[in-house]
Design an enzyme around this catalytic site. Sequence first.
Site, PDB file in Angstrom:
ATOM      1  N   SER A  81       0.851  -1.195   0.000  1.00 59.03           N
ATOM      2  CA  SER A  81       0.000   0.000   0.000  1.00 59.03           C
ATOM      3  C   SER A  81       0.886   1.244   0.000  1.00 59.03           C
ATOM      4  CB  SER A  81      -0.868   0.009   1.262  1.00 59.03           C
ATOM      5  OG  SER A  81      -1.504   1.262   1.413  1.00 59.03           O
ATOM      6  N   TYR A 132      -0.675  -0.579  10.522  1.00 59.00           N
ATOM      7  CA  TYR A 132      -1.021  -1.008   9.150  1.00 59.00           C
ATOM      8  C   TYR A 132       0.093  -0.562   8.192  1.00 59.00           C
ATOM      9  CZ  TYR A 132      -3.450  -1.307   4.675  1.00 59.00           C
ATOM     10  OH  TYR A 132      -3.782  -1.604   3.371  1.00 59.00           O
TER      11      TYR A 132
END
Length: 255
Positions: free
Chosen positions: A138, A148
């Site tokens: 990501s 994350y």
Amino acid sequence: MTTVLITGATSGIGAAFARRFAEMGCDLVIVARDQDRLDRSAADLRTRFGVTVDVLAADLTDPPQCRTVEERLSTPDRPVDVLVNNAGFGLPAPFPHSPVDDEERMLDLLVRVPLRLTHAAIPGMTSRRRGVILNVSSVAGLLPTGTYGAAKAWITSFSESLRVDLAPYGIRVVALCPGFTRTEFQQRAKMDVSLLPSWAWLDADSVVNQALKDLRHNKPISITGWRYKAYAMAVRHLPRRTVAARLARSRKPPK
Ligand code: NAP
């Protein structure tokens, strides 16, 4: 015949990968937790594209269930040529306010699972001297964006290092770094994305098409859209102190 194993293949980016590879005539092994949804996806892919689709229902955060997928990847008589490490989720709260068990589950799915699946796939790929590993990371991994982002930084770095180790065997590795993509991800993570401008959104098919184009050009990292490419370039070159100050301004003050 090329066989592609995709984790998280029933929704979003994983489902777009499944459709695209099936359209190219590849056989598939699709992995997710929800058996009914897997069966429906497999039936749809078989009908539309005439390919073989095997279904593996597994909660990959559960080590014994993850091992069934590792075993499928290392079975020599049914070789997997392409591994797509895609399954993932985000959490609604920042680390200090997030239950530690949820944090550990997320770390498992984003780090431990791709590590184990990749390790299981490598011996077959190196002996056949062909293979592709696509790791869905990501743009969040480019910045300090909580646990994350930290996990995504790990998979991007892992992919870049792995591609060097595996290049002599003809195995290609690409890390995808998508920006905001319209999938079930935001709803599952209970993210409020109502203020996000429309230009910030990508669609899963574009992310997959860009990844396959970057794979053909043997690029290490695949970023979709000129805005996210510019963003990635900027955050790589800005001083970390400037980046951290910008991030601190974007955080909500504690209640
Ligand atoms: P999604 O639409 O929520 O799809 C997630 C997929 O993963 C589903 O098929 C889900 O199926 C499966 N999955 C979730 N937990 C699992 C588990 N424990 N074991 C096995 N499968 C599991 O999300 P997405 O946006 O396509 O996400 C795919 C990847 O893209 C993730 O790695 C995510 O971090 C990354 N990403 C997403 C965005 C975005 O904005 N959407 C941006 C950058 C990166 P089941 O629920 O049936 O298991």
